[in-house]
Scaffold this motif. Structure first.
Motif, PDB file in Angstrom:
ATOM      1  N   THR A   1       0.781  -1.126   0.102  1.00 47.82           N
ATOM      2  CA  THR A   1       0.085   0.053   0.078  1.00 47.82           C
ATOM      3  C   THR A   1       0.941   1.313  -0.050  1.00 47.82           C
ATOM      4  O   THR A   1       2.022   1.342   0.552  1.00 47.82           O
ATOM      5  N   TYR A   2       0.500   2.303  -0.657  1.00 47.06           N
ATOM      6  CA  TYR A   2       1.144   3.548  -0.774  1.00 47.06           C
ATOM      7  C   TYR A   2       0.242   4.613  -0.298  1.00 47.06           C
ATOM      8  O   TYR A   2      -0.784   4.688  -1.018  1.00 47.06           O
ATOM      9  N   GLN A   3       0.373   4.958   0.726  1.00 44.59           N
ATOM     10  CA  GLN A   3      -0.595   5.946   1.436  1.00 44.59           C
ATOM     11  C   GLN A   3      -0.058   7.542   1.834  1.00 44.59           C
ATOM     12  O   GLN A   3       0.987   7.339   2.399  1.00 44.59           O
ATOM     13  N   GLY A   4      -0.750   8.461   1.763  1.00 46.80           N
ATOM     14  CA  GLY A   4      -0.435   9.852   2.374  1.00 46.80           C
ATOM     15  C   GLY A   4      -0.850  10.078   3.793  1.00 46.80           C
ATOM     16  O   GLY A   4      -1.676   9.094   4.194  1.00 46.80           O
ATOM     17  N   ASP A   5      -0.801  10.982   4.433  1.00 50.54           N
ATOM     18  CA  ASP A   5      -0.724  11.150   5.670  1.00 50.54           C
ATOM     19  C   ASP A   5      -2.356  11.271   6.082  1.00 50.54           C
ATOM     20  O   ASP A   5      -2.831  10.957   7.037  1.00 50.54           O
ATOM     21  N   GLY A   6      -3.361  12.310   5.043  1.00 47.71           N
ATOM     22  CA  GLY A   6      -4.602  12.035   5.272  1.00 47.71           C
ATOM     23  C   GLY A   6      -5.205  10.934   5.163  1.00 47.71           C
ATOM     24  O   GLY A   6      -5.949  10.557   6.230  1.00 47.71           O
ATOM     25  N   ASP A   7      -4.894  10.141   4.248  1.00 47.04           N
ATOM     26  CA  ASP A   7      -5.350   8.997   3.890  1.00 47.04           C
ATOM     27  C   ASP A   7      -5.079   7.497   5.230  1.00 47.04           C
ATOM     28  O   ASP A   7      -5.946   7.274   5.564  1.00 47.04           O
ATOM     29  N   LEU A   8      -3.900   7.702   5.736  1.00 47.83           N
ATOM     30  CA  LEU A   8      -3.390   6.759   6.484  1.00 47.83           C
ATOM     31  C   LEU A   8      -3.628   7.054   8.075  1.00 47.83           C
ATOM     32  O   LEU A   8      -4.106   6.457   8.847  1.00 47.83           O
ATOM     33  N   ALA A   9      -3.387   8.273   8.251  1.00 47.74           N
ATOM     34  CA  ALA A   9      -3.308   8.694   9.673  1.00 47.74           C
ATOM     35  C   ALA A   9      -4.574   9.374  10.149  1.00 47.74           C
ATOM     36  O   ALA A   9      -4.726   9.555  11.400  1.00 47.74           O
TER      37      ALA A   9
ATOM     38  N   ILE B   1       3.554   8.237   3.059  1.00 46.77           N
ATOM     39  CA  ILE B   1       4.282   9.411   2.829  1.00 46.77           C
ATOM     40  C   ILE B   1       3.581  10.643   3.886  1.00 46.77           C
ATOM     41  O   ILE B   1       2.436  10.919   3.642  1.00 46.77           O
ATOM     42  N   ASN B   2       4.438  11.024   4.465  1.00 45.42           N
ATOM     43  CA  ASN B   2       4.069  12.156   5.425  1.00 45.42           C
ATOM     44  C   ASN B   2       4.685  13.576   5.060  1.00 45.42           C
ATOM     45  O   ASN B   2       5.849  13.796   5.445  1.00 45.42           O
ATOM     46  N   ASN B   3       3.579  14.446   4.536  1.00 44.28           N
ATOM     47  CA  ASN B   3       4.188  15.684   4.130  1.00 44.28           C
ATOM     48  C   ASN B   3       3.302  16.746   4.914  1.00 44.28           C
ATOM     49  O   ASN B   3       3.378  17.749   4.492  1.00 44.28           O
ATOM     50  N   ALA B   4       2.651  16.231   5.873  1.00 41.72           N
ATOM     51  CA  ALA B   4       2.072  17.127   6.976  1.00 41.72           C
ATOM     52  C   ALA B   4       0.896  18.240   6.191  1.00 41.72           C
ATOM     53  O   ALA B   4       0.463  19.183   6.777  1.00 41.72           O
ATOM     54  N   ILE B   5       0.246  17.475   5.210  1.00 40.19           N
ATOM     55  CA  ILE B   5      -0.791  18.415   4.384  1.00 40.19           C
ATOM     56  C   ILE B   5      -1.733  17.549   3.866  1.00 40.19           C
ATOM     57  O   ILE B   5      -1.216  16.555   3.425  1.00 40.19           O
ATOM     58  N   TYR B   6      -2.692  17.876   3.585  1.00 40.72           N
ATOM     59  CA  TYR B   6      -3.706  17.292   2.506  1.00 40.72           C
ATOM     60  C   TYR B   6      -3.202  18.036   1.017  1.00 40.72           C
ATOM     61  O   TYR B   6      -3.602  19.234   1.009  1.00 40.72           O
ATOM     62  N   GLY B   7      -2.740  17.077   0.398  1.00 36.95           N
ATOM     63  CA  GLY B   7      -2.169  17.946  -0.954  1.00 36.95           C
ATOM     64  C   GLY B   7      -3.348  18.132  -2.035  1.00 36.95           C
ATOM     65  O   GLY B   7      -3.466  19.042  -2.679  1.00 36.95           O
ATOM     66  N   MET B   8      -3.822  16.901  -2.357  1.00 39.08           N
ATOM     67  CA  MET B   8      -4.613  16.687  -3.308  1.00 39.08           C
ATOM     68  C   MET B   8      -5.941  17.821  -3.285  1.00 39.08           C
ATOM     69  O   MET B   8      -6.166  18.361  -4.398  1.00 39.08           O
ATOM     70  N   THR B   9      -6.285  17.947  -2.239  1.00 38.92           N
ATOM     71  CA  THR B   9      -7.457  19.050  -1.933  1.00 38.92           C
ATOM     72  C   THR B   9      -7.027  20.252  -1.872  1.00 38.92           C
ATOM     73  O   THR B   9      -8.041  21.345  -1.575  1.00 38.92           O
TER      74      THR B   9
ATOM     75  N   VAL C   1       7.250   1.701   6.068  1.00 39.95           N
ATOM     76  CA  VAL C   1       8.340   2.871   6.066  1.00 39.95           C
ATOM     77  C   VAL C   1       7.443   4.178   5.918  1.00 39.95           C
ATOM     78  O   VAL C   1       6.881   4.520   4.926  1.00 39.95           O
ATOM     79  N   GLU C   2       7.868   5.119   6.841  1.00 42.67           N
ATOM     80  CA  GLU C   2       7.272   6.586   6.798  1.00 42.67           C
ATOM     81  C   GLU C   2       8.303   7.184   6.217  1.00 42.67           C
ATOM     82  O   GLU C   2       9.474   7.200   6.639  1.00 42.67           O
ATOM     83  N   LEU C   3       7.824   7.868   5.322  1.00 41.09           N
ATOM     84  CA  LEU C   3       8.935   8.802   4.565  1.00 41.09           C
ATOM     85  C   LEU C   3       8.505  10.377   4.795  1.00 41.09           C
ATOM     86  O   LEU C   3       7.374  10.809   4.348  1.00 41.09           O
ATOM     87  N   LEU C   4       9.261  10.965   5.430  1.00 45.38           N
ATOM     88  CA  LEU C   4       9.197  12.825   5.618  1.00 45.38           C
ATOM     89  C   LEU C   4       9.533  13.263   4.213  1.00 45.38           C
ATOM     90  O   LEU C   4      10.321  13.085   3.628  1.00 45.38           O
ATOM     91  N   SER C   5       8.073  14.029   3.655  1.00 45.10           N
ATOM     92  CA  SER C   5       8.112  14.217   2.177  1.00 45.10           C
ATOM     93  C   SER C   5       7.914  15.628   2.372  1.00 45.10           C
ATOM     94  O   SER C   5       7.076  16.531   3.114  1.00 45.10           O
TER      95      SER C   5
END
Lengths: 361, 262
Positions: free
Chosen positions: B101-109, B131-139, B218-222
């Protein structure tokens, strides 16, 4: 195979096992829990997949995953749990995947109670999720039908790559009756060519429900609508009793239809010219037959264990040709045959079906 | 599969090319976004372990919803947050496949926190790239469950106020408590050294799945330069100066069997 005494929920579970259920995902909720309990033992014993998930939300997405992989998959729940599955069902519909969902309906709305109900009729027949789709809905009225419709559900799901819901009220799920199960069958290990199995020696397969461009999303929807049209013309199912010379047509499904059968028999014994139609598919609704029967009836009486939901489909089918009235109970109350007989008698008087009333007196 | 028609001149060696597991297309990601780096690392890891023909990728809802367009593997798109449940369904019926699974922070957390916790608790033998980039990107840059205290977003215009919005979630620390988790690691994509370490972690996580050792993440700060309102370079610096102090890099759970793999 010989008949045996078996409970509705367990009968569905065992029937699914015997027609090669490969994976079951579920969550406990009354009055369907026996289904999950039965499979927790059987599936593991047979080396098949059983997972009790953290929620119905997770359950339906596990079903989505297993269906992507081309496995024969099923889940079951009851009304509040079914509500939680609507998100995933919409994705499954949007990806054109086969799966079977059992909804053992209980009293509602809200937490309601654990008594038998048919209050999910709108929910299961209108779409069971956001967007334009309708699942196939089968409504058994006995344990034997619960078994037969489970078998049929998997066949239809595979045939149309579509969601099939077996919608039964808690009474059918909870009662024991003599019934015959299908012969034991194995899991089909062969996967459909669209399934996600790893892109070995072929281009990657993709399963999704997202089409960003309006034209592509509309094209997808048109394809689904064409399929629904095909299902609508090929899969309407129902049973009839004493409709040949009837003037009043009683329509009921599941437990309500079965009790209505007793009431119609009693009315016939009194000489009342009444007949019964019991829909076995709630979607596609047997509208063609009801429409043609309406041509020669004076009226129609709908019996349900809700506030009158199938009633709307009957009215659409009848198209204003004859009056359509309703008798129903809610809150998990199952109507008695006498109540329905009273409703039949009242309706005959109201519609001035004099000939039959006179004979009945 | 032929990756490129380029033939190096005599006496020269081809040392860098597109991984076989990546499709040769332009991505939709914004300039400076590190999704591209994360995609490449995952594809390289799949190639190195020769898993492309066995892999099934579960894409999320969020910026990486179109990940299925970029990986040359079987793939699907989950409902928002439900990728771990969907991956569970796939893996249980096809344990021989490698399910990622490949998930962002809004999706996963946020919306999918229940699904990730229970997938980890069950020890599902799947691999999650977070992928943790501390924000909702898509919206368009709203506050995420991992948005830092004081961080400005379009739904926390005065900066995240922890009095009313609560505190960011440290997911690695949470999942490391679970017995079903085999490998829980946080890495960062802000510079070459850390990118190399991230790659190594992804390889280890996939190896753990190949060996059936349990749940790996694996969490990746992005970075998200567009929604952070920064240049790509500023955004990478911001990871180092603002995110890493809150989200410490490191191995949060490595069971002995995973350690024994190397």
């Amino acid at each position: 195979m010989a008949k045996e005494m078996i409970k509705g929920n367990e009968a569905i579970a065992e029937a699914a096992v015997r027609v090669g259920l490969e994976a079951y995902f579920g969550y406990p909720i009354t009055p369907q829990t026996e289904l999950l309990e039965h499979l927790s033992g059987r599936m593991v014993e047979l080396g098949r997949v059983f997972v009790q998930a953290e929620s119905e939300v997770a359950v339906v997405n596990m079903v989505y995953g297993a269906a992507c992989a081309g496995a024969r998959v099923m889940t079951s729940s009851s009304s509040p749990g079914f509500s939680l599955m609507q998100e995933g069902l919409s994705y499954i519909a949007g990806s054109e995947l086969p799966c079977v969902v059992v909804d053992v309906m209980r009293g509602g709305p809200g937490l309601g109670n654990i008594l038998p109900s048919q209050g999910d009729y709108f929910q299961v027949t209108r779409s069971a999720g956001h967007g334009d789709f309708r699942p196939i809905v089968l409504a058994p009225a006995s344990v034997q039908e619960a078994i037969d419709f489970t078998v049929l559900a998997f066949e239809l799901a595979d045939k149309y790559r579509h969601i099939v819901i077996v919608a039964l009220d808690g009474q059918v799920g909870q009662m024991m009756e003599p019934a015959e199960l299908p012969a034991m069958g194995e899991v089909a290990r062969e996967r459909p060519d669209w399934a996600l199995t790893g892109a070995k020696g072929r281009p990657p397969n993709v399963v999704l429900s997202v089409y960003l461009e309006g034209e592509r999303e509309e094209a997808y929807n048109l394809k689904v609508q064409a399929k629904l049209k095909e299902i609508k013309s090929a899969e309407q199912r129902w049973l009839e009793f004493a409709t040949e010379d009837a003037r009043l047509l009683v329509i009921g499904y599941g437990t309500a239809g079965r009790i209505a059968y007793s009431a119609v028999q009693a009315a016939r014994e009194r000489g009342i010219r009444v007949g019964l139609l019991r829909p076995q598919t709630l979607w596609p609704f047997p509208e063609d037959r009801i429409s043609s029967l309406a041509d020669r009836m004076d009226g129609c009486l709908v019996i349900e264990m809700n506030a009158g939901q199938m009633l709307e489909d009957v009215r659409l089918a009848v198209g204003g040709q004859i009056p359509v009235s309703f008798y129903g109970r809610m809150g998990g109350i199952v109507p008695m045959p006498d109540e329905i007989l009273d409703a039949i008698t009242h309706e005959c008087k109201r519609l001035a079906i004099h000939e039959s009333i006179e004979r009945s007196c | 599969m032929i990756i490129t028609d380029f033939t190096p001149p005599a006496g020269m060696e081809l040392v860098y090319q597109r991984p076989e597991s990546l499709v040769d297309v332009q991505t939709h990601y914004c300039p400076g976004c590190t999704h591209g780096v994360a995609h490449r690392l995952l594809a390289e890891a799949i190639d190195e372990l020769d898993l492309r023909e066995r892999s099934i990728l579960v894409a999320p809802v969020g910026c990486s919803v179109f990940a299925y367009r970029y990986f040359e593997v079987d793939s699907c798109v989950a409902a928002h947050g439900r990728a771990p449940a969907m991956a569970t369904g796939i893996k249980r019926v096809q344990p021989e496949n490698i399910v990622i699974t490949y998930q962002g922070d809004g999706d996963l957390a946020s919306i999918g926190i229940a699904e990730i916790i229970h997938a980890a608790a069950r020890g599902e033998n799947i691999t999650t790239i977070f992928i943790n980039n501390a924000i909702y990107g898509m919206t368009g840059g709203q506050m995420a469950p991992t948005t830092l205290p004081g961080q400005k977003t379009t739904s926390s215009p005065c900066g995240r106020d922890v009095e009313s919005t609560g505190f960011p979630l440290r997911v690695c620390e949470m999942l490391a408590q679970l017995d079903g988790a085999a490998y829980i690691v946080r890495r960062s994509l802000h510079d070459v050294k850390n990118i190399r370490k991230a790659k190594k972690a992804i390889v280890t996580a996939l190896k753990a799945q190949v060996n059936g050792l349990g749940f790996g993440m694996v969490e990746l700060l992005s970075s998200c330069p567009t929604n952070w309102g920064m240049s790509p370079q500023q955004a990478l610096s911001w990871i180092e100066t603002n995110m890493i102090p809150y989200y410490s890099l490191g191995e949060y759970k490595v069971i002995d069997a995973v350690n024994a793999l190397d």
